[in-house]
Design an enzyme around this catalytic site. Sequence first.
Site, PDB file in Angstrom:
ATOM      1  N   GLY A 169       0.833  -1.203   0.000  1.00  0.00           N
ATOM      2  CA  GLY A 169       0.000   0.000   0.000  1.00  0.00           C
ATOM      3  C   GLY A 169       0.863   1.248   0.000  1.00  0.00           C
ATOM      4  CB  ALA A 170       2.044   3.455  -2.391  1.00  0.00           C
ATOM      5  N   GLY A 171      -0.571   4.479   0.017  1.00  0.00           N
ATOM      6  CA  GLY A 171      -1.347   5.657   0.416  1.00  0.00           C
ATOM      7  C   GLY A 171      -0.585   6.376   1.513  1.00  0.00           C
ATOM      8  N   GLY A 172      -1.298   7.218   2.258  1.00  0.00           N
ATOM      9  CA  GLY A 172      -0.634   7.977   3.317  1.00  0.00           C
ATOM     10  C   GLY A 172       0.009   7.066   4.349  1.00  0.00           C
ATOM     11  CB  ALA A 173      -1.249   4.194   6.296  1.00  0.00           C
ATOM     12  CG  PHE A 209     -13.492  19.065  10.202  1.00  0.00           C
ATOM     13  CD1 PHE A 209     -12.842  19.973   9.403  1.00  0.00           C
ATOM     14  CD2 PHE A 209     -14.008  17.915   9.605  1.00  0.00           C
ATOM     15  CE1 PHE A 209     -12.693  19.762   8.039  1.00  0.00           C
ATOM     16  CE2 PHE A 209     -13.862  17.696   8.241  1.00  0.00           C
ATOM     17  CZ  PHE A 209     -13.207  18.620   7.453  1.00  0.00           C
ATOM     18  CD  GLN A 232     -17.363   8.797   9.405  1.00  0.00           C
ATOM     19  OE1 GLN A 232     -16.405   9.180   8.755  1.00  0.00           O
ATOM     20  NE2 GLN A 232     -17.498   9.061  10.684  1.00  0.00           N
ATOM     21  CG  HIS A 269     -18.974  12.557   4.836  1.00  0.00           C
ATOM     22  ND1 HIS A 269     -19.715  13.694   4.600  1.00  0.00           N
ATOM     23  CD2 HIS A 269     -17.753  12.977   5.254  1.00  0.00           C
ATOM     24  CE1 HIS A 269     -18.967  14.758   4.850  1.00  0.00           C
ATOM     25  NE2 HIS A 269     -17.771  14.348   5.251  1.00  0.00           N
ATOM     26  CG  LEU A 295     -16.713  13.888   1.033  1.00  0.00           C
ATOM     27  CD1 LEU A 295     -17.653  13.016   1.835  1.00  0.00           C
ATOM     28  CD2 LEU A 295     -15.315  13.834   1.613  1.00  0.00           C
ATOM     29  CB  THR A 304     -14.698  18.678   2.731  1.00  0.00           C
ATOM     30  OG1 THR A 304     -14.179  18.697   4.055  1.00  0.00           O
ATOM     31  CG2 THR A 304     -14.718  20.107   2.211  1.00  0.00           C
ATOM     32  CD  GLU A 305     -17.417  16.795   9.620  1.00  0.00           C
ATOM     33  OE1 GLU A 305     -17.849  15.666   9.345  1.00  0.00           O
ATOM     34  OE2 GLU A 305     -16.699  17.023  10.607  1.00  0.00           O
ATOM     35  NE  ARG A 361     -17.106  13.258   8.697  1.00  0.00           N
ATOM     36  CZ  ARG A 361     -15.923  13.090   8.140  1.00  0.00           C
ATOM     37  NH1 ARG A 361     -15.436  11.866   7.979  1.00  0.00           N
ATOM     38  NH2 ARG A 361     -15.231  14.123   7.756  1.00  0.00           N
ATOM     39  CG  HIS A 368     -16.425   9.148   4.224  1.00  0.00           C
ATOM     40  ND1 HIS A 368     -15.918   9.647   3.043  1.00  0.00           N
ATOM     41  CD2 HIS A 368     -15.711   9.739   5.215  1.00  0.00           C
ATOM     42  CE1 HIS A 368     -14.941  10.507   3.324  1.00  0.00           C
ATOM     43  NE2 HIS A 368     -14.787  10.562   4.629  1.00  0.00           N
ATOM     44  NE  ARG A 388     -12.347   8.640   9.441  1.00  0.00           N
ATOM     45  CZ  ARG A 388     -12.337   9.757   8.709  1.00  0.00           C
ATOM     46  NH1 ARG A 388     -11.799  10.869   9.188  1.00  0.00           N
ATOM     47  NH2 ARG A 388     -12.864   9.774   7.502  1.00  0.00           N
ATOM     48  CB  SER A 437      -8.963   9.194   8.535  1.00  0.00           C
ATOM     49  OG  SER A 437      -8.279   8.229   7.781  1.00  0.00           O
TER      50      SER A 437
HETATM   51  C1  FAD Z   1     -13.259  11.666  -0.718  1.00  0.00           C
HETATM   52  C2  FAD Z   1     -12.600  11.456   0.624  1.00  0.00           C
HETATM   53  C3  FAD Z   1     -12.263  12.557   1.412  1.00  0.00           C
HETATM   54  C4  FAD Z   1     -11.655  12.379   2.668  1.00  0.00           C
HETATM   55  N1  FAD Z   1     -11.321  13.478   3.406  1.00  0.00           N
HETATM   56  C5  FAD Z   1     -10.672  13.309   4.596  1.00  0.00           C
HETATM   57  C6  FAD Z   1     -10.225  14.434   5.353  1.00  0.00           C
HETATM   58  O1  FAD Z   1     -10.351  15.592   4.974  1.00  0.00           O
HETATM   59  N2  FAD Z   1      -9.610  14.198   6.535  1.00  0.00           N
HETATM   60  C7  FAD Z   1      -9.407  12.932   7.012  1.00  0.00           C
HETATM   61  O2  FAD Z   1      -8.832  12.790   8.089  1.00  0.00           O
HETATM   62  N3  FAD Z   1      -9.795  11.860   6.291  1.00  0.00           N
HETATM   63  C8  FAD Z   1     -10.415  12.012   5.095  1.00  0.00           C
HETATM   64  N4  FAD Z   1     -10.801  10.910   4.376  1.00  0.00           N
HETATM   65  C9  FAD Z   1     -10.393   9.576   4.836  1.00  0.00           C
HETATM   66  C10 FAD Z   1      -8.917   9.354   4.557  1.00  0.00           C
HETATM   67  O3  FAD Z   1      -8.557  10.039   3.391  1.00  0.00           O
HETATM   68  C11 FAD Z   1      -8.585   7.885   4.362  1.00  0.00           C
HETATM   69  O4  FAD Z   1      -9.135   7.117   5.397  1.00  0.00           O
HETATM   70  C12 FAD Z   1      -7.060   7.700   4.383  1.00  0.00           C
HETATM   71  O5  FAD Z   1      -6.457   8.589   3.482  1.00  0.00           O
HETATM   72  C13 FAD Z   1      -6.688   6.271   4.060  1.00  0.00           C
HETATM   73  O6  FAD Z   1      -5.296   6.184   3.868  1.00  0.00           O
HETATM   74  P1  FAD Z   1      -4.586   4.787   3.694  1.00  0.00           P
HETATM   75  O7  FAD Z   1      -3.147   5.060   3.506  1.00  0.00           O
HETATM   76  O8  FAD Z   1      -4.988   3.895   4.802  1.00  0.00           O
HETATM   77  O9  FAD Z   1      -5.227   4.164   2.373  1.00  0.00           O
HETATM   78  P2  FAD Z   1      -5.278   4.702   0.847  1.00  0.00           P
HETATM   79  O10 FAD Z   1      -4.831   6.098   0.710  1.00  0.00           O
HETATM   80  O11 FAD Z   1      -6.608   4.325   0.352  1.00  0.00           O
HETATM   81  O12 FAD Z   1      -4.173   3.814   0.149  1.00  0.00           O
HETATM   82  C14 FAD Z   1      -4.334   2.423  -0.023  1.00  0.00           C
HETATM   83  C15 FAD Z   1      -3.128   1.902  -0.756  1.00  0.00           C
HETATM   84  O13 FAD Z   1      -3.177   0.484  -0.780  1.00  0.00           O
HETATM   85  C16 FAD Z   1      -2.856   0.020  -2.053  1.00  0.00           C
HETATM   86  N5  FAD Z   1      -3.492  -1.292  -2.220  1.00  0.00           N
HETATM   87  C17 FAD Z   1      -4.756  -1.662  -1.945  1.00  0.00           C
HETATM   88  N6  FAD Z   1      -4.945  -2.950  -2.254  1.00  0.00           N
HETATM   89  C18 FAD Z   1      -3.762  -3.406  -2.704  1.00  0.00           C
HETATM   90  C19 FAD Z   1      -3.290  -4.661  -3.177  1.00  0.00           C
HETATM   91  N7  FAD Z   1      -4.100  -5.715  -3.262  1.00  0.00           N
HETATM   92  N8  FAD Z   1      -2.012  -4.756  -3.569  1.00  0.00           N
HETATM   93  C20 FAD Z   1      -1.173  -3.698  -3.528  1.00  0.00           C
HETATM   94  N9  FAD Z   1      -1.560  -2.494  -3.084  1.00  0.00           N
HETATM   95  C21 FAD Z   1      -2.827  -2.363  -2.683  1.00  0.00           C
HETATM   96  C22 FAD Z   1      -3.341   1.076  -3.020  1.00  0.00           C
HETATM   97  O14 FAD Z   1      -2.619   1.022  -4.201  1.00  0.00           O
HETATM   98  C23 FAD Z   1      -3.051   2.343  -2.215  1.00  0.00           C
HETATM   99  O15 FAD Z   1      -1.741   2.755  -2.488  1.00  0.00           O
HETATM  100  C24 FAD Z   1     -11.399  11.074   3.129  1.00  0.00           C
HETATM  101  C25 FAD Z   1     -11.726   9.971   2.343  1.00  0.00           C
HETATM  102  C26 FAD Z   1     -12.343  10.156   1.118  1.00  0.00           C
HETATM  103  C27 FAD Z   1     -12.737   8.940   0.327  1.00  0.00           C
END
Ligand code: FAD
Length: 600
Positions: A25-29, A129, A253, A255, A265, A267-268, A299, A366, A407, A412
């Site tokens: 996973g290459a999201g924020g976490a 918020f 959740q 939203h 979405l 935003t709140e 929410r 959400h 939440r 998040s």
């Molecule tokens: C529209 C929207 C607005 C939001 N606004 C806010 C906000 O303002 N403030 C707040 O606190 N939260 C907000 N949230 C919630 C928050 O953004 C998310 O909960 C958080 O960013 C999730 O981050 P993450 O790193 O866990 O996952 P993600 O950012 O979803 O990343 C998941 C990663 O996993 C990888 N992955 C998944 N499955 C596989 C697989 N099988 N193999 C390899 N890689 C895989 C994907 O490629 C991706 O890189 C919002 C959410 C949404 C949908």
Amino acid sequence: MTETSTTTNGSYTVHHHEYDVVIVGAGGAGMRAAIEAAPHAHTAVISKLYPTRSHTGAAQGGMAAALSNLEEDSWEWHTYDTVKGGDFLADQDAVEILTKEAIDAVIDLENMGLPFNRTEDGHIAQRRFGGHTREHGKAPVRRSCYAADRTGHMILQTLYQNCVKHKVEFFNEYYALDLVMTDVDGEQRPSGVVAYELATGEIHVFHAKSIVFATGGFGKMFKTTSNAHTLTGDGVGIIWRKGLPLEDIEFFQFHPTGLAGLGILLTEGARGEGAILRNCNGERFMERYAPTIKDLAPRDIVARSIVQEVQEGRGAGPNKDYVYLDCTHLGAEVLETKLPDITEFARTYLGVDPVTQPVPVYPTAHYAMGGIPTNNNAEVLRNAKDTVPGLYAAGECACVSVHGANRLGTNSLLDINVFGKRAGRQAVKYARTSEFVPLPEAPEQGVIDMLEHVRNNTGSESIAQIRKELQETMDTNAQVFRTEETLQQAAKDVRALRLRYKHASIHDHGHRFNTDLLEAVELGFLLDLAEVLITAARNRKESRGGHMRDDYPKRDDAKYLKHTMAYLTGDPMSGDPGDHITLGWKPVVITRYEPKERKY
Ligand SMILES: Cc1cc2nc3c(=O)[nH]c(=O)nc-3n(C[C@H](O)[C@H](O)[C@H](O)COP(=O)(O)OP(=O)(O)OC[C@H]3O[C@@H](n4cnc5c(N)ncnc54)[C@H](O)[C@@H]3O)c2cc1C
């Protein structure tokens, strides 16, 4: 790249790699963990998306931290708000870590180069918020740090740039499909990850000492959702299939403000800047449901209030099936500078200009409060108390639990930074002091069997149709309001869909860029998790946070002040729907806030 060897297995080429730390996973976490791990350990990140396309990039409103930049605030108030917002199900020791470390988490991002909005004297700007208050609920407080309504985009770009700086090795458009476990003296120990490379259809086995799951949520089991198409719960599903528990999956959740009919979405942060919800009579109805903080209630409460307004005939529009988000009094300048994206969304997708017209909104699926259970160091649990050595989870796929039953907005982006960092640190610590667990023979076999089954199926069912029907039954039967009757219906429907899924065939049988194949695999994960959600929701006969049972409208602390732990223990196709799932409990950690009635 450190490929150690290449072999073949049937028609598949199999590449072998070895890393100290593998992050899925290459999201924020995932990227926050990688920044922590890469300087100290040989680290790879596997991602099914190009990193900056992860859903974190869609986050709009902000990230909470009690910085006190515009008014007095404290991490203790933030803790109380988070615990109360979560309807007292959050583990309070974990929430204290979240809120205390929030301040450094923001400063870290600032130092990495994130362009936050500024106050006039140059500090990081903050806004209101839902559920974030001063002095335990007295009045809303400005706690959310933001970069217009593109906070997630800025976080993701900043983290990616810093990963590049730290020379993190990315495997992009690689789908992790299995966690490899090896039997070591009768105990199952994680030893690697098997991934499928989208471009070539080849298989990659990553042998690793530490494995971090950071795969995000699973909102795509619902029809109306703010979530990206890719949020199919793969990581959570992989863990589930390994017989490891999932925690609190019934808490999802909704939203309050998705664009009506679309779920996109708004935003709140809009309400944080002063926008107001109104029913068809123009009434500011949140005054009735949350007299003190009104539109800035958490929410779960706002989403329920909207649905109730609609159910009681006060919805707006030709079908009376939505309410309005009124931003017209904010003025063009606030909208264009602080909320430019959502202003544009309303114009583009509904043809409504928020500067002059109220925007039709309705709740949208959400965020998953539940997920892979971890302790406060992101170590994955194998039961209510013991950990799995070398396995970590962080972000939306994990359940620490800092969000409890509901939440708070902006917690998040905070969670992914605080616990992503902790996961990275812990993974390095473990990798430095332990040896590789040997891989079993042909670790890729399970994945190849699964892919071949999907590829060669000749039935007449369609993946897209099954997904559509899954999303429809989840929206109808397991959304904001639930009853035993609706949940039973959902359970029956999902069982029938699972049967049809066994007979679904795909059109593309090739090896290169076969998204058809992967969508079928993703649907399998969604079906698994929908069953866990429904089963856990039926079992929790109370209403708490995001889980609202019309037939049990009250919270019941005597019976249910505890986390659900669900285990896969049988064959999903035998017995009654849900019989393959065994449910247990885990105690809630309470440090200083005894549960009490939630009033806003
Ligand atoms: C529209 C929207 C607005 C939001 N606004 C806010 C906000 O303002 N403030 C707040 O606190 N939260 C907000 N949230 C919630 C928050 O953004 C998310 O909960 C958080 O960013 C999730 O981050 P993450 O790193 O866990 O996952 P993600 O950012 O979803 O990343 C998941 C990663 O996993 C990888 N992955 C998944 N499955 C596989 C697989 N099988 N193999 C390899 N890689 C895989 C994907 O490629 C991706 O890189 C919002 C959410 C949404 C949908």
